[in-house]
Write a protein that holds these residues in place. Structure first.
Motif, PDB file in Angstrom:
ATOM      1  N   SER A 104     -34.253  34.766   2.632  1.00  0.00           N
ATOM      2  CA  SER A 104     -34.391  33.314   2.693  1.00  0.00           C
ATOM      3  C   SER A 104     -35.508  32.772   1.808  1.00  0.00           C
ATOM      4  O   SER A 104     -35.617  31.559   1.629  1.00  0.00           O
ATOM      5  CB  SER A 104     -34.636  32.863   4.133  1.00  0.00           C
ATOM      6  N   TYR A 120     -33.533  37.193   6.128  1.00  0.00           N
ATOM      7  CA  TYR A 120     -32.811  36.017   6.608  1.00  0.00           C
ATOM      8  C   TYR A 120     -32.311  36.217   8.034  1.00  0.00           C
ATOM      9  O   TYR A 120     -31.391  36.984   8.282  1.00  0.00           O
ATOM     10  CB  TYR A 120     -31.633  35.704   5.684  1.00  0.00           C
ATOM     11  N   THR A 146     -37.066  31.522   8.636  1.00  0.00           N
ATOM     12  CA  THR A 146     -36.051  31.257   7.616  1.00  0.00           C
ATOM     13  C   THR A 146     -36.461  30.151   6.646  1.00  0.00           C
ATOM     14  O   THR A 146     -35.763  29.907   5.676  1.00  0.00           O
ATOM     15  CB  THR A 146     -34.720  30.871   8.275  1.00  0.00           C
TER      16      THR A 146
END
Length: 322
Positions: A104, A120, A146
């Motif tokens: 992420s 992520y 995230t």
């Protein structure tokens, strides 16, 4: 430009909508820039020449969301679809997938030697560090948020401040020599390194400075804005936002100057100095003015320029000294 040179507009890059801007310069020189759409990336030289670096036909994936650069190593890390990191040279060479998996956020270390990737969600809930060539992977934390702004290197490239999945803040050595140290509970967010051993956080509507060993916490700024936080620190100056305004101030916050104040609902993204502290850059989303890239030269009085015309949408911007 703030030095009085003619302002040149690049409204149409090969007929595509621009969604990404990268800016870098030597002191006194016009900046070079990299602009990117969802399908292509281009480099604009100082004389206005536009050179295509990447396109879908040469392997550039769609869905670009974030860029990070190392001028020292001439490398650019691009996050596509928010999950896939690709790395390349700033001249358009050596483009390729950096690491498979769900990621992420990605950050190149200040010394240009390492890449930190934030896993992520539940599919890859960890933070890992790699050499710039992708080798020597080491996992340093088993809990990761995230948000793309939840990961930050210290200026000496030794430590990483990160946000856990429960929104607590940790500091971990990039070498994985030991495990993480929790420095703040879940009411804090957006870590930014204040100096080599202190992290600035947004905590309950205040900007707090927390020692990296969690031994001390100080209030640096206390206000009621919805996004009051330190954005970047260079030398003895600090960039921070409060409410609808972007400020520059000294370390003791004694001489804060508003660089921009927008209409109600204005937000700021990618607020930063370049590595010399000479240029400030930010994406400003003002409900009345639209979305623009604001560039401010560190002069008194402060001079401002807008690199895009409202209401063009710019996804990401970054500034660095070449």
């Amino acid at each position: 430009w703030s030095d009085g040179r003619e302002l040149v507009w690049f409204d149409d890059v090969a007929g595509a909508e621009c969604t990404e801007v990268e800016l870098y310069s030597r002191a006194g020189e016009l900046p070079l820039s990299i602009v990117a759409t969802q399908d292509s990336a281009y480099r604009i030289e100082r004389d206005g020449t536009v050179v295509e670096l990447f396109s879908l036909t040469t392997g550039w994936p769609s869905g670009l969301q974030e860029l990070d650069v190392s001028v020292a190593e001439g490398q650019m890390l691009a996050m596509h679809d928010g999950t896939t990191p690709y790395i390349s040279g700033l001249d358009g060479t050596r483009f390729g997938l950096f690491r498979e998996g769900m990621w992420s956020a990605g950050r190149i270390s200040p010394n240009g030697n390492y890449v930190a990737l934030q896993g992520y969600d539940s599919s890859n809930p960890a933070i890992s560090v790699f050499n710039l060539d992708g080798s020597f992977a080491r996992q340093i934390s088993t809990s990761a948020g995230t948000n793309s702004e939840a990961l930050a290197w210290s200026s000496d490239s030794v430590w990483i401040a990160s946000t856990r999945v429960d929104n607590a803040i940790e500091v971990t050595p990039a070498s994985a020599a030991r495990g993480p140290t929790k420095i703040a509970d879940a009411n804090c967010a957006f870590p930014t390194w204040w100096d080599i051993d202190t992290v600035a956080l947004q905590c309950d509507g205040a900007i707090k400075l927390v020692d990296m060993d969690a031994s001390r916490t100080l209030n640096w700024f206390d206000a009621a804005g919805v996004d009051d936080r330190v954005r970047d620190v260079a030398g003895v100056r600090v960039l921070y936002t409060s409410g609808e305004s972007l400020f520059i101030a000294s370390i003791d916050n004694s001489d804060a100057v508003a660089l921009y104040t927008g209409s109600p609902g204005t937000t700021f993204d990618d607020v930063q100095f370049d590595s010399t502290g000479m240029w400030t850059m930010a994406i400003v989303s003002d409900p009345l003015a639209g979305t623009d890239v604001l560039v401010v030269a560190d002069l008194i009085p402060y001079a401002t320029e807008w690199l895009t015309t409202s209401p063009e949408i710019v996804e990401v911007a970054a500034a660095w000294a070449e």
